[in-house]
Design a protein around this motif. Sequence first.
Motif, PDB file in Angstrom:
ATOM      1  N   GLN A   1       0.932  -1.416   0.007  1.00  0.00           N
ATOM      2  CA  GLN A   1       0.150  -0.608  -0.093  1.00  0.00           C
ATOM      3  C   GLN A   1       0.617   1.649   0.308  1.00  0.00           C
ATOM      4  OE1 GLN A   1      -3.325  -0.323   0.067  1.00  0.00           O
ATOM      5  NE2 GLN A   1      -3.540   2.260  -0.512  1.00  0.00           N
ATOM      6  N   PHE A   2       2.203   1.291   0.557  1.00  0.00           N
ATOM      7  CA  PHE A   2       2.675   2.246   0.962  1.00  0.00           C
ATOM      8  C   PHE A   2       3.090   2.536  -0.453  1.00  0.00           C
ATOM      9  CE2 PHE A   2       7.221   3.757   1.128  1.00  0.00           C
ATOM     10  CZ  PHE A   2       6.900   4.320   1.773  1.00  0.00           C
ATOM     11  N   PHE A   3       3.769   1.230  -1.485  1.00  0.00           N
ATOM     12  CA  PHE A   3       4.345   1.568  -2.549  1.00  0.00           C
ATOM     13  C   PHE A   3       3.701   2.131  -3.208  1.00  0.00           C
ATOM     14  CE2 PHE A   3       5.366  -0.641  -6.531  1.00  0.00           C
ATOM     15  CZ  PHE A   3       6.315  -0.103  -7.054  1.00  0.00           C
ATOM     16  N   THR A   4       1.976   1.569  -2.923  1.00  0.00           N
ATOM     17  CA  THR A   4       1.248   2.422  -4.562  1.00  0.00           C
ATOM     18  C   THR A   4       1.492   3.456  -4.102  1.00  0.00           C
ATOM     19  OG1 THR A   4      -0.931   1.504  -3.164  1.00  0.00           O
ATOM     20  CG2 THR A   4       0.176   0.202  -4.834  1.00  0.00           C
ATOM     21  N   GLU A   5       1.114   4.132  -2.823  1.00  0.00           N
ATOM     22  CA  GLU A   5       1.171   5.838  -2.823  1.00  0.00           C
ATOM     23  C   GLU A   5       2.095   6.305  -3.410  1.00  0.00           C
ATOM     24  OE1 GLU A   5      -0.179   5.719   1.154  1.00  0.00           O
ATOM     25  OE2 GLU A   5      -2.290   4.894   0.109  1.00  0.00           O
ATOM     26  N   LYS A   6       3.521   5.404  -2.525  1.00  0.00           N
ATOM     27  CA  LYS A   6       4.454   6.153  -3.175  1.00  0.00           C
ATOM     28  C   LYS A   6       4.907   6.725  -4.196  1.00  0.00           C
ATOM     29  CE  LYS A   6       9.205   6.055  -1.502  1.00  0.00           C
ATOM     30  NZ  LYS A   6       9.602   7.846  -1.076  1.00  0.00           N
ATOM     31  N   GLY A   7       4.456   5.509  -4.962  1.00  0.00           N
ATOM     32  CA  GLY A   7       4.731   5.615  -7.168  1.00  0.00           C
ATOM     33  C   GLY A   7       5.910   5.603  -7.247  1.00  0.00           C
ATOM     34  N   LYS A   8       6.915   5.077  -6.288  1.00  0.00           N
ATOM     35  CA  LYS A   8       8.089   5.336  -6.893  1.00  0.00           C
ATOM     36  C   LYS A   8       9.566   4.815  -5.685  1.00  0.00           C
ATOM     37  CE  LYS A   8      12.128   8.150  -9.272  1.00  0.00           C
ATOM     38  NZ  LYS A   8      12.987   9.433  -9.622  1.00  0.00           N
ATOM     39  N   VAL A   9       9.979   4.015  -5.877  1.00  0.00           N
ATOM     40  CA  VAL A   9      11.269   3.411  -5.145  1.00  0.00           C
ATOM     41  C   VAL A   9      12.272   3.725  -5.914  1.00  0.00           C
ATOM     42  CG1 VAL A   9       9.593   1.815  -4.134  1.00  0.00           C
ATOM     43  CG2 VAL A   9      10.710   1.195  -5.537  1.00  0.00           C
ATOM     44  N   ASN A  10      13.854   3.951  -4.771  1.00  0.00           N
ATOM     45  CA  ASN A  10      14.616   3.820  -5.360  1.00  0.00           C
ATOM     46  C   ASN A  10      15.858   3.231  -6.295  1.00  0.00           C
ATOM     47  OD1 ASN A  10      17.718   5.331  -4.915  1.00  0.00           O
ATOM     48  ND2 ASN A  10      18.246   2.743  -4.417  1.00  0.00           N
ATOM     49  N   SER A  11      14.973   2.062  -6.730  1.00  0.00           N
ATOM     50  CA  SER A  11      15.821   1.420  -7.834  1.00  0.00           C
ATOM     51  C   SER A  11      15.269  -0.020  -7.385  1.00  0.00           C
ATOM     52  CB  SER A  11      17.038   0.810  -7.866  1.00  0.00           C
ATOM     53  OG  SER A  11      17.586   0.552  -6.703  1.00  0.00           O
ATOM     54  N   PRO A  12      14.826  -1.633  -8.587  1.00  0.00           N
ATOM     55  CA  PRO A  12      14.369  -2.529  -8.663  1.00  0.00           C
ATOM     56  C   PRO A  12      15.504  -3.557  -7.261  1.00  0.00           C
ATOM     57  CG  PRO A  12      14.308  -1.689 -10.594  1.00  0.00           C
ATOM     58  CD  PRO A  12      14.572  -0.742 -10.083  1.00  0.00           C
ATOM     59  N   ALA A  13      14.896  -3.505  -6.435  1.00  0.00           N
ATOM     60  CA  ALA A  13      15.682  -4.024  -5.560  1.00  0.00           C
ATOM     61  C   ALA A  13      15.537  -5.739  -5.444  1.00  0.00           C
ATOM     62  CB  ALA A  13      15.314  -3.713  -4.152  1.00  0.00           C
ATOM     63  N   LYS A  14      16.951  -5.995  -5.296  1.00  0.00           N
ATOM     64  CA  LYS A  14      16.826  -7.735  -4.695  1.00  0.00           C
ATOM     65  C   LYS A  14      16.849  -8.464  -4.399  1.00  0.00           C
ATOM     66  CE  LYS A  14      21.082  -7.942  -8.770  1.00  0.00           C
ATOM     67  NZ  LYS A  14      22.121  -9.304  -8.477  1.00  0.00           N
ATOM     68  N   VAL A  15      15.705  -9.245  -4.823  1.00  0.00           N
ATOM     69  CA  VAL A  15      15.334 -10.015  -3.590  1.00  0.00           C
ATOM     70  C   VAL A  15      15.899 -11.213  -2.472  1.00  0.00           C
ATOM     71  CG1 VAL A  15      13.363 -10.022  -1.525  1.00  0.00           C
ATOM     72  CG2 VAL A  15      13.316  -8.432  -3.086  1.00  0.00           C
ATOM     73  N   TYR A  16      15.801 -11.763  -1.821  1.00  0.00           N
ATOM     74  CA  TYR A  16      16.653 -13.243  -1.482  1.00  0.00           C
ATOM     75  C   TYR A  16      15.109 -13.539  -0.203  1.00  0.00           C
ATOM     76  CZ  TYR A  16      20.124 -10.763  -3.724  1.00  0.00           C
ATOM     77  OH  TYR A  16      21.065 -10.563  -5.149  1.00  0.00           O
ATOM     78  N   ALA A  17      14.662 -14.635  -0.534  1.00  0.00           N
ATOM     79  CA  ALA A  17      14.044 -15.573   0.773  1.00  0.00           C
ATOM     80  C   ALA A  17      15.497 -16.671   1.504  1.00  0.00           C
ATOM     81  CB  ALA A  17      12.246 -15.779   0.395  1.00  0.00           C
ATOM     82  N   ILE A  18      15.100 -16.581   3.031  1.00  0.00           N
ATOM     83  CA  ILE A  18      15.330 -17.713   3.369  1.00  0.00           C
ATOM     84  C   ILE A  18      13.653 -18.134   4.877  1.00  0.00           C
ATOM     85  CG2 ILE A  18      17.377 -18.329   5.660  1.00  0.00           C
ATOM     86  CD1 ILE A  18      18.750 -15.689   4.418  1.00  0.00           C
ATOM     87  N   VAL A  19      13.580 -19.373   4.238  1.00  0.00           N
ATOM     88  CA  VAL A  19      12.641 -19.497   4.611  1.00  0.00           C
ATOM     89  C   VAL A  19      12.995 -21.472   6.318  1.00  0.00           C
ATOM     90  CG1 VAL A  19      10.542 -20.471   4.688  1.00  0.00           C
ATOM     91  CG2 VAL A  19      11.582 -18.978   3.395  1.00  0.00           C
TER      92      VAL A  19
END
Length: 226
Positions: free
Chosen positions: A88-106
Amino acid sequence: MKNIVFISGSPKINEKSVSEFLIQMAKRHMETEDAHKTFIDVRQSISKRKTLDDFEALSQADAVIIAFPLYVFCLPGILMRFLEDYYQFFTEKGKVNSPAKVYAIVNCGFPEPEINREAVRVIRSFCRHINADFRFGVLIGGGGMILGAKDAPFMKKTLGKLDNAFSAIAKDLQNKDKAGTDEIYIRMNFPKRLYFFMGNRGWFSAARKNGLKKKDLYRKPYLLHE
């Protein structure tokens, strides 16, 4: 400078969590001068009402590493809420720094790390919605043993595999190649039958501490009686 955000999605309050332990292991592989590291504990973020500050840090991240336990074959509810609020924050902000790399540790309580696949798929889907670059997951079976047995000789091999997995994350962070990477599966070097035996003993002990008997664990209160 790379901004790396580490997220612990464990719901635990006053207990040490495997997720935080894994994050600390991963951080040791990213001790470089050009990296700025931020740690977010989801429970603390929500309870202390600091999610907006944490969301701002996430929006500026070059890489996000999310560690969490498997709950009912998926993400813990508190982590789901955090990610939904960030969307929700992301859609309202409309722009982020850059496409982040994401990793999951489960990590899960089952000995088979493959059981974590569905949870990784949820993180992958979340990344598509925020235009992030999901790279790969580290799927750990029998993760509940890590804290209690980390100093035992039989854990040496498993901890070595974890170190190799986190080294792979660190290497991928520096790699500009956009090609996909396979998931990393980690099994405990421990007999399955003995693992289940010890796990059952743990449930019996927990039942006694809560005023229950062994037979209470086998009740099926959800069944309808004619």
